[in-house]
Design an enzyme around this catalytic site. Structure first.
Site, PDB file in Angstrom:
ATOM      1  N   TYR A 236      46.129  31.737  34.509  1.00 50.90           N
ATOM      2  CA  TYR A 236      44.989  32.526  34.963  1.00 50.90           C
ATOM      3  C   TYR A 236      44.598  33.505  33.859  1.00 50.90           C
ATOM      4  O   TYR A 236      45.457  34.097  33.207  1.00 50.90           O
ATOM      5  CB  TYR A 236      45.365  33.308  36.224  1.00 50.90           C
ATOM      6  CG  TYR A 236      44.289  34.262  36.703  1.00 50.90           C
ATOM      7  CD1 TYR A 236      43.333  33.845  37.616  1.00 50.90           C
ATOM      8  CD2 TYR A 236      44.222  35.570  36.214  1.00 50.90           C
ATOM      9  CE1 TYR A 236      42.341  34.702  38.047  1.00 50.90           C
ATOM     10  CE2 TYR A 236      43.228  36.432  36.635  1.00 50.90           C
ATOM     11  CZ  TYR A 236      42.289  35.993  37.556  1.00 50.90           C
ATOM     12  OH  TYR A 236      41.296  36.839  37.969  1.00 50.90           O
TER      13      TYR A 236
ATOM     14  N   GLU B  83      35.993  34.850  34.516  1.00 52.11           N
ATOM     15  CA  GLU B  83      37.307  34.406  34.985  1.00 52.11           C
ATOM     16  C   GLU B  83      37.508  32.924  34.701  1.00 52.11           C
ATOM     17  O   GLU B  83      36.595  32.124  34.904  1.00 52.11           O
ATOM     18  CB  GLU B  83      37.408  34.648  36.497  1.00 52.11           C
ATOM     19  CG  GLU B  83      38.758  34.267  37.081  1.00 52.11           C
ATOM     20  CD  GLU B  83      38.729  34.318  38.613  1.00 52.11           C
ATOM     21  OE1 GLU B  83      39.134  35.341  39.171  1.00 52.11           O
ATOM     22  OE2 GLU B  83      38.280  33.329  39.223  1.00 52.11           O
TER      23      GLU B  83
END
Ligand code: GDP
Ligand code: MN
Length: 371
Positions: A108, A176
């Site tokens: 992530y 993101e």
């Protein structure tokens, strides 16, 4: 403005952040053709591709919006099934056909504005692919240098720095990558992308907003559009307390005071300058918003005269006769005349201070909502 995955990945690719080869499709036939071109990627000898519904919400995997298929015919079938269906409350109008990637692990990585820290932060985790909330302790957060974010010590070269540069250069609120896949070949690939641009920075990102804006979300609500046509500045926020005030500075301070008193502004409309001549549509528009439970009129006169602005509001009030709790706070030039007019023509007593007026409208709003 939130970008779709496909749009986000275009911006990633422009910054040398690796993304899978992909093509958007809006018909099963397009999907079939795209799959024929893209299949036979890194997953063995198969013709596998991934069909991904292009909606703005996350969690598509769980909801059935990300499907690995074996061949172009299956890609077409899956596309036919997804198009027009509802995914987490959004109708699917396009899919992304993407070469399948052989994933070893999922990480992530994001850059976002941390409001409590008052600056942008990088968030990274070795455990990606799941919702960020579920990562809890596995996530590393560090603040970026506010002056020169891309030179923040500890920032890794390559994808991390590129993502920070994209964040800064596009005036984003969030960029993101989840998951950032480690592939069998040892490379890193952004398998998913989410970008939220800051609408307040649209004035210097006109090209980007024009490139990706759908139109509807750019212009705001129907009421905001009508206000703009009248040369009135109305911004809707979604709380319970409607606000009419003069001047940008006082208006912002009023928002802060409402929040500090435990309330939520519903909207605000500035009626300084000569906008007081449009007090009737201004009043009508702030009160027309669903959920509005009270109204604060906050004037502070300097060059602008409180008596003139208040007279405009009184005339609007007499015309519209709204049945909603209202509080007035009036200070500065023309205050005494304005207060006399309010008393004699509307029978309303203005509050002695802005704080008192704010407390009154916040209390009225919470009574109205039972909160
Ligand atoms: P989201 O659920 O909306 O966040 O959609 P994602 O694009 O993140 O996809 C969800 C999950 O599908 C990812 O975490 C991956 O595990 C899986 N996935 C997506 N693309 C591929 C792919 O090319 N190959 C494989 N094996 N899995 C994929
Ligand atoms: Mn994802």
């Amino acid at each position: 403005m939130r970008l779709t995955e496909a749009q986000s990945k275009l911006l990633f690719a422009e910054r040398d952040i690796p993304v899978p080869r992909s093509r958007a499709a809006t018909t099963p036939e397009d999907a079939n053709a795209a799959a024929s071109d893209l299949g036979g990627g890194s997953v063995g000898e198969s013709q596998a591709v991934v069909v991904k519904a292009q909606v703005h919400c996350g969690g598509r995997g769980k909801a059935g919006g990300v499907v690995i298929v074996e061949n172009p015919d299956e890609a077409a079938e899956t596309t036919a099934r997804l198009l027009g269906s509802e995914l987490n409350g959004e109708i699917v109008t396009a899919v992304l056909i993407e070469e399948a990637v052989d994933i070893v692990t999922e990480r992530y990585l994001s850059v976002t504005v941390d409001a409590s820290a008052g600056r942008p932060v990088v968030m990274r985790s070795e455990r990606g692919g799941i919702e960020v909330e579920a990562m809890a302790g596995d996530i590393e957060v560090f603040p970026l240098d506010p002056v020169d974010p891309a030179s923040t010590p500890g920032l890794r070269d390559g994808i991390e720095r590129n993502l920070v540069e994209l964040f800064v250069d596009s005036d984003a609120l969030t960029v993101e990558i989840n998951p950032l896949a480690v592939t069998a070949g040892g490379g890193l690939v952004a398998l998913d992308g989410k970008i939220e641009l800051d609408d307040s920075a649209r004035f210097r990102q006109a090209e980007l907003h024009h490139r990706f804006g759908s139109g509807a979300e750019e212009i705001g609500s129907e009421r905001e559009r009508r206000a703009a046509e009248l040369d009135l500045r109305l911004i809707e926020l979604g709380g319970e307390v409607a606000v009419l005030a003069n001047g940008a500075g006082l208006t912002m301070a009023t928002m802060d005071a409402i929040v500090a008193a435990g309330g939520r502004p519903a909207n605000f409309c500035e009626i300084g300058g000569d906008a007081y001549t449009k007090a009737t549509p201004a009043l009508e528009l702030v009160l027309a918003q669903p959920g509005v439970r009270s109204l604060l009129v906050n004037f502070c006169g300097a060059f602008a005269r409180c008596d003139v602005m208040t007279e405009g509001v009184i005339e609007a009030w007499v015309r519209l006769r709204p049945r909603i709790p209202v509080a007035f706070s009036i200070a500065g030039t023309g205050r005494d005349d304005a207060m006399d007019m309010l008393r004699s023509r509307l029978g309303i007593e203005p509050h002695p201070t802005m704080e008192a007026a704010v407390r009154a409208v916040v209390a009225a709003a919470s009574e109205g909502s039972g909160r």
